[in-house]
Design an enzyme around this catalytic site. Structure first.
Site, short mmCIF file in Angstrom:
data_model
loop_
_atom_site.label_atom_id
_atom_site.label_comp_id
_atom_site.label_asym_id
_atom_site.label_seq_id
_atom_site.Cartn_x
_atom_site.Cartn_y
_atom_site.Cartn_z
CB CYS A 83 107.91 13.00 14.22
SG CYS A 83 107.80 13.97 12.69
CD GLU A 122 114.45 20.98 14.90
OE1 GLU A 122 115.14 20.95 15.95
OE2 GLU A 122 113.20 21.06 14.90
NE ARG A 169 118.46 22.71 19.77
CZ ARG A 169 117.70 22.86 20.84
NH1 ARG A 169 118.25 23.08 22.02
NH2 ARG A 169 116.37 22.80 20.75
NE ARG A 171 116.72 19.11 18.75
CZ ARG A 171 117.19 18.77 19.95
NH1 ARG A 171 118.19 17.88 20.02
NH2 ARG A 171 116.69 19.28 21.05
#
Length: 413
Positions: A83, A122, A169, A171
């Site tokens: 995106c 995700e 990490r 997300r």
């Protein structure tokens, strides 16, 4: 597919980390869709029984075209549509004509057509604050789109390190379910606080029953040492597994794949020797800095703080991104990480082999020079773009439990 086994399909599959995590949790993942040729080679090599569709998802723009390749109704649809193209207000404004703006709509089209019990999408943490040129939050637009399809939608912000991945990490996961109920986030299994001796009493109470987060050395300490330009695409192990994580990740693999060092120049290796733990290329003495391209040996005035940072072996790794071959230096050896070391940090089993070239030149350069037949995802790109399988496994187990799907899980961490 196996009778009674929950099914998932993987869109924007990349090298297959998301789908692999669901397989580890007992799902059947019979179908993946991915546009990149080398990533599809990786998927087919590691999943010989999977149907891998190498095509632009925008080509499936009708109910008929979707149902022609998906002949069953999956329990869950997973995927990570990029995106980055969404237009946003401010100096970092994106191109509103960027085709990536529409890709979540293509993902939503599959949801609308196949009506799974749930979906998981995700994306990067930055999407939390991104707005369009009219000042509306992108996440609100996405959430409303899926709510209009009849799904209860939640936004999860998850850190892979808290689920057994040796990497910081973060997300976001946009999760929708047809049952119309709040699922909540998966329970953490590991704690970053437990790495810090000065943890408060409150934090200790919150972390009862959790394990300390895994560190970088937990992940890679058994791999053969390499100098620059050393290593083979197939080689043998030289050490036994040093811990439970390494024993699990080897998965009885007899050969080690993708453990090949970058072809660094002698000058670059000398620069690496001067970089201490936590430092980067910008910290070396000026005479050892980068030189201008075609500049007759002149020193460059540009410094990239995020390039060639030496990792701390006793902390979780920094985020492994698509370009991690230039981001990080091995904690003890004077070279960048190998693709296999990145895969270990991402929690891919050693049996999972990445195909395609090790690296390619910049995609921006290839696009500028119209070399489109060379614009593929190299091994490093495939590893860095993936959802860590162990994190995906935690999500899959959570959905199985909350949505009461059939469970036929195999051995897990």
């Amino acid at each position: 597919m196996v009778a009674g086994q929950p099914t998932a399909i993987d869109l924007f599959a990349g090298a297959g980390g998301f789908g692999l995590g669901f397989e580890i949790a007992g799902f059947s993942v019979p179908l993946s869709v991915e546009i990149d040729a080398w990533a599809c080679d990786t998927l087919r090599h590691n999943h010989p029984c999977m149907t891998v569709i190498q095509k632009d998802i925008r080509d499936f723009d009708t109910v008929r075209s979707i149902k022609e390749i998906c002949l069953f109704k999956p329990d869950i649809i997973i995927g990570g549509p990029p995106c980055q193209g969404f237009s946003i207000a401010g100096p970092a404004e994106k191109d509103p004509k960027d085709p990536r703006n529409s890709l979540f709509i293509n993902f939503a089209q599959w949801i609308s057509c196949l009506e799974p019990k749930a979906f998981v999408m995700e994306n990067v943490k930055g999407l939390l604050s991104r707005k369009n040129t009219e000042g509306r939050k992108i996440l609100d637009i996405i959430k409303e789109t899926f709510e209009n399809l009849g799904y209860f939608v939640e936004i999860w912000l998850l850190n892979a390190a808290e689920y057994g991945v040796p990497q910081i990490r973060e997300r976001i996961f946009i999760v929708g379910n047809k049952a119309g109920k709040e699922l909540g986030t998966p329970e953490r299994t590991h704690s970053l606080d437990l790495l810090n001796i000065k943890t408060s009493q409150l934090s200790l109470f919150e972390n009862v029953g959790l394990l300390p987060a895994l560190n970088l050395w937990d992940a890679i300490s058994d791999l053969p040492p390499l100098n620059a330009r050393e290593g083979e695409e197939e080689q043998r192990y030289v050490l036994e597994p040093q811990n439970h994580y390494q024993k699990w990740i080897r998965n009885d693999c007899q050969k080690l794949y993708n453990h090949v060092a970058m072809e660094h120049s002698k000058r670059l290796v000398e620069r690496f020797k001067l970089i201490k733990c936590g430092e980067s290329s910008s910290d070396v003495p000026k005479e050892h800095g980068a030189r201008r391209r075609s500049g007759n040996g002149e020193l460059s005035e540009k410094f990239y703080d995020q390039n060639n940072r030496r990792l701390n072996p006793y902390q979780p790794s920094h985020t492994i991104a698509a370009s991690f071959y230039a981001n990080f230096i091995h904690p003890f050896q004077h070279r960048n990480l190998t693709a296999r070391e990145g895969a270990r940090i991402q929690s891919f089993p050693d049996t999972y082999r990445f195909l395609g070239k090790k690296t390619v030149v910049s995609h921006k350069l290839l696009h500028r020079e119209e070399r489109f037949d060379e614009k593929f995802l190299c091994q490093y790109n495939q590893v860095g773009n993936a959802v860590p399988p162990v994190l995906a496994k935690a999500i899959a187990f959570h959905l199985q439990e909350k949505l009461e799907l059939c469970q036929e899980a195999i051995e897990t961490l």
